[in-house]
Design a protein around this motif. Structure first.
Motif, PDB file in Angstrom:
ATOM      1  N   LEU A  63       0.831  -1.204   0.000  1.00 13.88           N
ATOM      2  CA  LEU A  63       0.000   0.000   0.000  1.00 13.88           C
ATOM      3  C   LEU A  63       0.868   1.258   0.000  1.00 13.88           C
ATOM      4  CD1 LEU A  63      -2.754   1.368   0.089  1.00 13.88           C
ATOM      5  CD2 LEU A  63      -2.752   1.049   2.586  1.00 13.88           C
ATOM      6  N   GLU A  64       1.938   1.255   0.786  1.00 13.53           N
ATOM      7  CA  GLU A  64       2.840   2.414   0.805  1.00 13.53           C
ATOM      8  C   GLU A  64       3.502   2.624  -0.549  1.00 13.53           C
ATOM      9  OE1 GLU A  64       4.534   2.810   5.285  1.00 13.53           O
ATOM     10  OE2 GLU A  64       5.008   0.937   4.246  1.00 13.53           O
ATOM     11  N   TYR A  65       3.938   1.526  -1.183  1.00  7.43           N
ATOM     12  CA  TYR A  65       4.522   1.644  -2.530  1.00  7.43           C
ATOM     13  C   TYR A  65       3.512   2.217  -3.510  1.00  7.43           C
ATOM     14  CZ  TYR A  65       8.759  -1.095  -1.487  1.00  7.43           C
ATOM     15  OH  TYR A  65       9.953  -1.537  -0.999  1.00  7.43           O
ATOM     16  N   ALA A  66       2.267   1.741  -3.433  1.00  5.58           N
ATOM     17  CA  ALA A  66       1.228   2.232  -4.341  1.00  5.58           C
ATOM     18  C   ALA A  66       0.933   3.706  -4.101  1.00  5.58           C
ATOM     19  CB  ALA A  66      -0.038   1.396  -4.175  1.00  5.58           C
ATOM     20  N   LYS A  67       0.849   4.113  -2.849  1.00  7.65           N
ATOM     21  CA  LYS A  67       0.577   5.517  -2.540  1.00  7.65           C
ATOM     22  C   LYS A  67       1.705   6.425  -3.030  1.00  7.65           C
ATOM     23  CE  LYS A  67      -2.556   5.000   1.383  1.00  7.65           C
ATOM     24  NZ  LYS A  67      -2.718   5.181   2.837  1.00  7.65           N
ATOM     25  N   GLU A  68       2.935   5.934  -2.944  1.00 15.82           N
ATOM     26  CA  GLU A  68       4.094   6.722  -3.390  1.00 15.82           C
ATOM     27  C   GLU A  68       4.207   6.799  -4.904  1.00 15.82           C
ATOM     28  OE1 GLU A  68       7.927   5.547  -1.982  1.00 15.82           O
ATOM     29  OE2 GLU A  68       7.417   6.001   0.090  1.00 15.82           O
ATOM     30  N   ASN A  69       4.042   5.660  -5.558  1.00 17.43           N
ATOM     31  CA  ASN A  69       4.354   5.570  -6.982  1.00 17.43           C
ATOM     32  C   ASN A  69       3.151   5.509  -7.918  1.00 17.43           C
ATOM     33  OD1 ASN A  69       7.178   5.381  -6.355  1.00 17.43           O
ATOM     34  ND2 ASN A  69       6.790   3.281  -5.725  1.00 17.43           N
ATOM     35  N   ARG A  70       1.973   5.202  -7.372  1.00 13.71           N
ATOM     36  CA  ARG A  70       0.797   5.026  -8.236  1.00 13.71           C
ATOM     37  C   ARG A  70      -0.437   5.663  -7.594  1.00 13.71           C
ATOM     38  NH1 ARG A  70       1.196  -1.240 -10.030  1.00 13.71           N
ATOM     39  NH2 ARG A  70      -0.582  -0.630 -11.314  1.00 13.71           N
ATOM     40  N   SER A  71      -0.228   6.799  -6.980  1.00 14.88           N
ATOM     41  CA  SER A  71      -1.290   7.445  -6.209  1.00 14.88           C
ATOM     42  C   SER A  71      -2.501   7.836  -7.047  1.00 14.88           C
ATOM     43  CB  SER A  71      -0.747   8.669  -5.477  1.00 14.88           C
ATOM     44  OG  SER A  71      -0.236   9.599  -6.405  1.00 14.88           O
ATOM     45  N   ASP A  72      -2.325   7.982  -8.353  1.00 14.88           N
ATOM     46  CA  ASP A  72      -3.439   8.327  -9.235  1.00 14.88           C
ATOM     47  C   ASP A  72      -4.350   7.123  -9.530  1.00 14.88           C
ATOM     48  OD1 ASP A  72      -1.196   7.265 -10.617  1.00 14.88           O
ATOM     49  OD2 ASP A  72      -2.024   7.955 -12.524  1.00 14.88           O
ATOM     50  N   GLU A  73      -3.912   5.922  -9.157  1.00 12.38           N
ATOM     51  CA  GLU A  73      -4.688   4.699  -9.405  1.00 12.38           C
ATOM     52  C   GLU A  73      -5.526   4.368  -8.163  1.00 12.38           C
ATOM     53  OE1 GLU A  73      -2.536   1.508 -11.467  1.00 12.38           O
ATOM     54  OE2 GLU A  73      -0.868   2.945 -11.604  1.00 12.38           O
ATOM     55  N   LYS A  74      -6.645   5.034  -8.058  1.00  9.13           N
ATOM     56  CA  LYS A  74      -7.504   4.919  -6.867  1.00  9.13           C
ATOM     57  C   LYS A  74      -8.002   3.488  -6.647  1.00  9.13           C
ATOM     58  CE  LYS A  74      -7.120   9.278  -6.141  1.00  9.13           C
ATOM     59  NZ  LYS A  74      -6.017   9.697  -5.322  1.00  9.13           N
ATOM     60  N   HIS A  75      -8.290   2.770  -7.734  1.00  8.85           N
ATOM     61  CA  HIS A  75      -8.773   1.389  -7.585  1.00  8.85           C
ATOM     62  C   HIS A  75      -7.695   0.500  -6.966  1.00  8.85           C
ATOM     63  CE1 HIS A  75     -11.470  -1.915  -8.159  1.00  8.85           C
ATOM     64  NE2 HIS A  75     -10.631  -2.561  -8.949  1.00  8.85           N
ATOM     65  N   LEU A  76      -6.454   0.706  -7.360  1.00  2.00           N
ATOM     66  CA  LEU A  76      -5.342  -0.055  -6.774  1.00  2.00           C
ATOM     67  C   LEU A  76      -5.234   0.242  -5.281  1.00  2.00           C
ATOM     68  CD1 LEU A  76      -2.819  -1.865  -7.016  1.00  2.00           C
ATOM     69  CD2 LEU A  76      -1.536   0.214  -7.585  1.00  2.00           C
ATOM     70  N   ILE A  77      -5.302   1.516  -4.919  1.00  2.00           N
ATOM     71  CA  ILE A  77      -5.219   1.901  -3.504  1.00  2.00           C
ATOM     72  C   ILE A  77      -6.371   1.253  -2.727  1.00  2.00           C
ATOM     73  CG2 ILE A  77      -5.243   3.849  -1.887  1.00  2.00           C
ATOM     74  CD1 ILE A  77      -2.769   3.867  -3.745  1.00  2.00           C
ATOM     75  N   GLN A  78      -7.547   1.251  -3.318  1.00  2.85           N
ATOM     76  CA  GLN A  78      -8.717   0.652  -2.678  1.00  2.85           C
ATOM     77  C   GLN A  78      -8.519  -0.853  -2.462  1.00  2.85           C
ATOM     78  OE1 GLN A  78     -12.289   0.813  -5.051  1.00  2.85           O
ATOM     79  NE2 GLN A  78     -13.579   0.982  -3.230  1.00  2.85           N
ATOM     80  N   ILE A  79      -8.004  -1.525  -3.456  1.00  8.36           N
ATOM     81  CA  ILE A  79      -7.757  -2.970  -3.355  1.00  8.36           C
ATOM     82  C   ILE A  79      -6.754  -3.266  -2.239  1.00  8.36           C
ATOM     83  CG2 ILE A  79      -6.599  -4.893  -4.544  1.00  8.36           C
ATOM     84  CD1 ILE A  79      -8.001  -3.900  -7.098  1.00  8.36           C
ATOM     85  N   LEU A  80      -5.679  -2.498  -2.196  1.00  8.41           N
ATOM     86  CA  LEU A  80      -4.646  -2.730  -1.186  1.00  8.41           C
ATOM     87  C   LEU A  80      -5.068  -2.275   0.206  1.00  8.41           C
ATOM     88  CD1 LEU A  80      -1.567  -1.673  -3.322  1.00  8.41           C
ATOM     89  CD2 LEU A  80      -2.217  -3.998  -2.659  1.00  8.41           C
ATOM     90  N   SER A  81      -6.141  -1.510   0.283  1.00  8.01           N
ATOM     91  CA  SER A  81      -6.656  -1.047   1.574  1.00  8.01           C
ATOM     92  C   SER A  81      -7.623  -2.046   2.197  1.00  8.01           C
ATOM     93  CB  SER A  81      -7.353   0.301   1.410  1.00  8.01           C
ATOM     94  OG  SER A  81      -6.431   1.282   1.002  1.00  8.01           O
TER      95      SER A  81
END
Length: 109
Positions: A63-81
């Motif tokens: 989740l931290e990697y996604a927030k740092e490098n792919r923060s525009d991908e809200k669906h990814l953040i949601q999945i990892l949350s």
């Protein structure tokens, strides 16, 4: 996705957690893997959501990697949350599904 699924069928431990290196999930997120690949890896090893390494500062959580490098991908953040229990449930569903498919192949060659 098919390649990752095949890899996991051959070696289910491919998505496992290592104390000395990043998980397959962390690497996938760092290198822009699709949502389908991320979900496949999460179902294979839900515990990959957790920080790895003997020193927790050594690696970041997916989740931290996604927030740092792919923060525009809200669906990814949601999945990892999603909670670990959610992914454990999804993993169990997948195992049951594969078990039923294997049983059908054995009964109907």
């Amino acid at each position: 996705v098919k390649v990752v699924q095949f890899m996991l069928e051959l070696n289910p431990q491919a998505a496992a957690i290592s104390k000395k290196s990043p998980t397959a999930l962390q690497i996938a997120i760092q290198h822009g893997a699709s949502i389908d690949v991320v979900v496949c890896l999460l179902k294979a090893c839900p515990f990959a959501l957790l920080v790895t390494g003997s020193d927790e500062s050594q690696f970041k959580s997916p989740l931290e990697y996604a927030k740092e490098n792919r923060s525009d991908e809200k669906h990814l953040i949601q999945i990892l949350s999603q909670s670990l229990s959610y992914w454990m449930n999804e993993s169990n569903k997948q195992r049951l599904k594969h078990g039923n498919l294997a049983r059908k192949k054995t009964l109907n060659p």
